[in-house]
Design a protein around this motif. Structure first.
Motif, PDB file in Angstrom:
ATOM      1  N   LEU A 128       4.803  -2.106  -4.799  1.00 48.87           N
ATOM      2  CA  LEU A 128       3.729  -1.237  -4.021  1.00 48.87           C
ATOM      3  C   LEU A 128       4.882  -0.830  -2.956  1.00 48.87           C
ATOM      4  O   LEU A 128       4.143   0.208  -2.164  1.00 48.87           O
ATOM      5  N   THR A 129       5.005  -1.852  -1.430  1.00 47.30           N
ATOM      6  CA  THR A 129       5.198  -1.176  -0.416  1.00 47.30           C
ATOM      7  C   THR A 129       6.436  -2.200  -0.365  1.00 47.30           C
ATOM      8  O   THR A 129       6.846  -1.872   0.841  1.00 47.30           O
ATOM      9  N   SER A 130       7.744  -1.994  -0.868  1.00 48.77           N
ATOM     10  CA  SER A 130       8.943  -2.381  -1.082  1.00 48.77           C
ATOM     11  C   SER A 130       9.896  -0.914  -0.396  1.00 48.77           C
ATOM     12  O   SER A 130      10.712  -1.106  -0.560  1.00 48.77           O
ATOM     13  N   LEU A 135       5.288   2.077   1.636  1.00 49.27           N
ATOM     14  CA  LEU A 135       4.086   0.870   2.403  1.00 49.27           C
ATOM     15  C   LEU A 135       3.581   2.171   3.110  1.00 49.27           C
ATOM     16  O   LEU A 135       2.070   1.554   3.403  1.00 49.27           O
ATOM     17  N   THR A 136       3.609   2.922   3.103  1.00 48.57           N
ATOM     18  CA  THR A 136       3.156   3.746   4.283  1.00 48.57           C
ATOM     19  C   THR A 136       1.724   4.454   3.371  1.00 48.57           C
ATOM     20  O   THR A 136       0.648   4.556   3.330  1.00 48.57           O
ATOM     21  N   LYS A 137       2.235   4.904   2.256  1.00 48.55           N
ATOM     22  CA  LYS A 137       1.031   5.226   1.155  1.00 48.55           C
ATOM     23  C   LYS A 137       0.692   4.344   1.131  1.00 48.55           C
ATOM     24  O   LYS A 137      -1.208   4.528   0.596  1.00 48.55           O
ATOM     25  N   ALA A 138       1.123   3.343   0.297  1.00 46.96           N
ATOM     26  CA  ALA A 138      -0.323   2.400   0.159  1.00 46.96           C
ATOM     27  C   ALA A 138      -1.118   1.656   1.293  1.00 46.96           C
ATOM     28  O   ALA A 138      -2.552   1.706   1.276  1.00 46.96           O
ATOM     29  N   LEU A 139      -0.402   1.667   2.002  1.00 45.07           N
ATOM     30  CA  LEU A 139      -2.115   1.299   2.986  1.00 45.07           C
ATOM     31  C   LEU A 139      -2.598   2.516   3.965  1.00 45.07           C
ATOM     32  O   LEU A 139      -3.275   2.327   4.938  1.00 45.07           O
TER      33      LEU A 139
END
Length: 197
Positions: A128-130, A135-139
């Protein structure tokens, strides 16, 4: 909105860029949006030491509309788009010394369902955030966060957890930067499955 953890103070950002890149490991990166709050423990960073670093956007004191925030005080958000992905950096260094730390990966903490909505359902949690674009898309971190401070909502860094062991090595994806590609200015939490691949 309920604030998760207390944002770090300005003094946290007033350390050398290499020290800051290491101190960020284990801190909590938090983003508040209308959809909700999502956050993750920072597990990987890269330091970019300004004018003398051929891999830095500010190499040679290059000052553009994009890099302008880097010339200001530390603790501010430097976002930019690369290959359609938004990347997020922490401005570091003193005023007039344009340096930054790229946040490369986080371990999801809160708002995981929201992260899956943004990134797609079929992924393993470790995917997801690796990576800095993941990480920017996920958050929900976007280019419009540029110029904010990391010391208050909606995008902030909070106190986190202790990292047991930190390792360092060359930065990633900067092949055309001469000797700078070999500098061991990438830092990550040893053994973390959430570090970028």
């Amino acid at each position: 909105m309920i604030m998760i953890g207390k944002p770090v103070s300005l003094s946290f950002f007033q350390q050398s860029t290499l020290d800051l890149a290491q101190a960020l490991i284990g801190k909590l990166l938090v983003k508040e949006t209308e959809q909700g709050v999502s956050s993750g423990w920072i597990v990987e960073t890269e330091a970019y030491i300004g004018p003398g670093d051929r891999a830095a956007h500010s190499y040679g004191n290059r000052r553009t509309k994009r890099t302008e925030v880097m010339f200001g005080p530390p603790g501010y958000v430097y976002t930019y788009v690369m290959h359609t992905h938004c990347l997020v950096n922490v401005v570091s260094g003193e005023v007039g010394h344009p340096e930054a730390v790229l946040i490369r990966a986080v371990e999801p903490f809160e708002g995981v369902d929201l992260m899956y909505e943004r990134r797609g359902k079929g992924k393993r949690i470790t995917e997801l955030t690796s990576g800095p674009g993941k990480l920017t898309k996920a958050l929900g971190i976007v280019k419009g966060d540029y110029g904010r401070t990391f010391m208050e909502p909606p995008l902030y860094i909070a106190e986190g957890r202790v990292c047991d062991e930190l390792v360092s090595g060359p930065r990633i994806g900067i092949e055309n930067s001469g000797e700078a590609r070999d500098y061991p200015w990438r830092f990550w939490e040893k053994g973390s499955p959430f570090v970028s691949k």
